[in-house]
Structures are given as structure tokens and as C-alpha cells.
Design a protein around this motif. Structure first.
Motif, PDB file in Angstrom:
ATOM      1  N   ILE A   4       3.028  -1.658  21.311  1.00 48.19           N
ATOM      2  CA  ILE A   4       3.395  -0.727  22.383  1.00 48.19           C
ATOM      3  C   ILE A   4       2.461  -0.914  23.576  1.00 48.19           C
ATOM      4  N   LEU A   5       1.186  -1.119  23.307  1.00 47.31           N
ATOM      5  CA  LEU A   5       0.229  -1.358  24.389  1.00 47.31           C
ATOM      6  C   LEU A   5       0.625  -2.606  25.183  1.00 47.31           C
ATOM      7  N   VAL A   6       1.018  -3.664  24.493  1.00 46.51           N
ATOM      8  CA  VAL A   6       1.468  -4.880  25.180  1.00 46.51           C
ATOM      9  C   VAL A   6       2.625  -4.560  26.108  1.00 46.51           C
ATOM     10  N   TYR A   7       3.619  -3.865  25.592  1.00 50.69           N
ATOM     11  CA  TYR A   7       4.793  -3.548  26.408  1.00 50.69           C
ATOM     12  C   TYR A   7       4.438  -2.677  27.609  1.00 50.69           C
ATOM     13  N   ASN A  19      13.522  -0.340  30.222  1.00 49.01           N
ATOM     14  CA  ASN A  19      14.527  -0.466  29.172  1.00 49.01           C
ATOM     15  C   ASN A  19      14.012  -1.353  28.027  1.00 49.01           C
ATOM     16  N   ASP A  20      13.320  -2.457  28.348  1.00 52.28           N
ATOM     17  CA  ASP A  20      12.725  -3.328  27.318  1.00 52.28           C
ATOM     18  C   ASP A  20      11.733  -2.536  26.470  1.00 52.28           C
ATOM     19  N   TYR A  21      10.903  -1.752  27.140  1.00 54.02           N
ATOM     20  CA  TYR A  21       9.918  -0.928  26.438  1.00 54.02           C
ATOM     21  C   TYR A  21      10.610   0.052  25.488  1.00 54.02           C
ATOM     22  N   HIS A  22      11.604   0.774  25.993  1.00 52.03           N
ATOM     23  CA  HIS A  22      12.279   1.777  25.162  1.00 52.03           C
ATOM     24  C   HIS A  22      13.024   1.137  23.991  1.00 52.03           C
ATOM     25  N   LYS A  23      13.609  -0.007  24.231  1.00 54.92           N
ATOM     26  CA  LYS A  23      14.322  -0.707  23.151  1.00 54.92           C
ATOM     27  C   LYS A  23      13.348  -1.088  22.036  1.00 54.92           C
ATOM     28  N   LEU A  28      10.609  -0.125  16.688  1.00 53.22           N
ATOM     29  CA  LEU A  28       9.375   0.152  15.939  1.00 53.22           C
ATOM     30  C   LEU A  28       9.450   1.503  15.240  1.00 53.22           C
ATOM     31  N   PHE A  29       9.990   2.500  15.931  1.00 57.26           N
ATOM     32  CA  PHE A  29      10.101   3.827  15.331  1.00 57.26           C
ATOM     33  C   PHE A  29      11.056   3.814  14.139  1.00 57.26           C
ATOM     34  N   GLU A  42       8.569   8.469  21.352  1.00 50.42           N
ATOM     35  CA  GLU A  42      10.032   8.580  21.359  1.00 50.42           C
ATOM     36  C   GLU A  42      10.472   9.813  22.143  1.00 50.42           C
ATOM     37  N   TRP A  43       9.725  10.882  22.029  1.00 48.88           N
ATOM     38  CA  TRP A  43      10.074  12.132  22.705  1.00 48.88           C
ATOM     39  C   TRP A  43       9.610  12.179  24.150  1.00 48.88           C
ATOM     40  N   GLU A  44       8.614  11.359  24.482  1.00 50.15           N
ATOM     41  CA  GLU A  44       8.055  11.394  25.837  1.00 50.15           C
ATOM     42  C   GLU A  44       8.969  10.642  26.800  1.00 50.15           C
ATOM     43  N   THR A  45       9.536  11.356  27.762  1.00 47.76           N
ATOM     44  CA  THR A  45      10.457  10.747  28.717  1.00 47.76           C
ATOM     45  C   THR A  45       9.763  10.282  29.996  1.00 47.76           C
ATOM     46  N   ASP A  46       8.564  10.777  30.239  1.00 45.96           N
ATOM     47  CA  ASP A  46       7.806  10.388  31.432  1.00 45.96           C
ATOM     48  C   ASP A  46       6.946   9.169  31.081  1.00 45.96           C
ATOM     49  N   ILE A  47       7.288   8.027  31.649  1.00 39.45           N
ATOM     50  CA  ILE A  47       6.593   6.783  31.300  1.00 39.45           C
ATOM     51  C   ILE A  47       5.109   6.850  31.642  1.00 39.45           C
ATOM     52  N   LYS A  48       4.750   7.549  32.701  1.00 39.15           N
ATOM     53  CA  LYS A  48       3.336   7.681  33.053  1.00 39.15           C
ATOM     54  C   LYS A  48       2.567   8.437  31.975  1.00 39.15           C
TER      55      LYS A  48
END
Length: 141
Positions: A4-7, A19-23, A28-29, A42-48
Motif C-alpha cells: 500500500i505504501l508503494v501505491y 483507481n489503481d490504488y483502490h483496485k 489486498l483486503f 477501505e473505509w477511508e474515502t479521502d486519499i489525503k
């Protein structure tokens, strides 16, 4: 968390999409539904906020550098194949190196990102490509 850190680093550098990150997060989840960190993300919608969460919850002293490196090199290899201009690729890779956790920046193969573009200053694109390709194949068995 290493993957996840890489992404997230690649997302910050605009080398992958949100989208790549979320996919990848979803995959992984699904493989690890008991992982509380993945559940939170998974629940966090704010990417920051997701970036802040990962950056503050990962244990950099116990980072699995091999796993991190394998994922990072795999993703960079995909990016490398899609770049025709080695100079632009090199600029992006130096910036990527600056975004890596400080405790791994100066270790193999990551530190290569900081100097692989040097042969370009005397016009040697082939040498730069050789350096990058050596880095990208660092984890090949």
C-alpha cells in the motif's frame, strides 16, 4: 502495508492513478479481511487521509524492504515500458527517489533512482537504460 505504501508513493508522484490504488487495496483486503489497517483504508474515502494514515502507522524501522522493493520495481517496470523518452522517465524517477522513506533511500536498489540519469548529461542514453534495467531486475531470482 508495504505494498500500500508503494501505491501511495506512486500515486503521490502521479505514476499510478487513484483507481489503481483502490483496485489493489480491494484485492489486498479480500485476501486479508482481518487486517485492521486495510479495513480502515477501505473505509477511508479521502486519499489525503489515507496517505497520512499509512505514513503514520507504518513501522519504517521494520519495513520489509524486500517486499517493498519487489512491488516497487514491478510497478516501475510497467511504467518504464510505457516511456519512450528516457530523460522524462529519469526526471520522474529522481522525484520518486525523493519520496521514498529516508531509511531506505541510500540502500540497494533504491539509491539507483538518485543517480541513474547521470550518463544523460554526456548523452549516453544506453548506459542510463542499462542502469535502470539492472535496478528493475534486482529482485529477479
Amino acid at each position: 502495508m508495504e505494498e500500500i505504501l508503494v501505491y501511495l508513493i506512486l500515486l503521490y508522484e502521479e505514476l499510478v492513478t487513484e483507481n489503481d490504488y483502490h483496485k489493489r487495496l480491494d484485492e489486498l483486503f479480500l485476501d486479508n479481511p482481518e487486517d485492521d489497517d486495510l479495513l480502515y483504508l477501505e473505509w477511508e474515502t479521502d486519499i489525503k487521509k489515507a496517505v497520512i494514515y499509512v505514513r503514520t502507522h507504518i513501522d519504517y524501522n521494520n519495513l520489509d524492504c524486500e517486499q517493498f522493493g519487489r512491488v516497487l520495481m514491478s510497478k516501475i517496470k510497467e511504467i518504464y515500458k510505457n516511456y519512450s523518452d528516457i530523460r522524462k522517465f529519469a526526471e520522474r524517477m529522481y522525484s520518486l527517489w525523493e519520496s521514498l522513506p529516508g531509511n531506505i533511500q541510500n540502500t540497494e536498489p533504491f539509491w539507483i533512482l538518485s543517480y541513474a540519469d547521470e550518463p544523460l548529461s554526456w548523452g549516453d542514453e544506453d548506459q542510463t537504460r542499462d542502469i535502470y534495467e539492472h535496478m528493475l531486475n534486482y529482485y529477479n531470482d
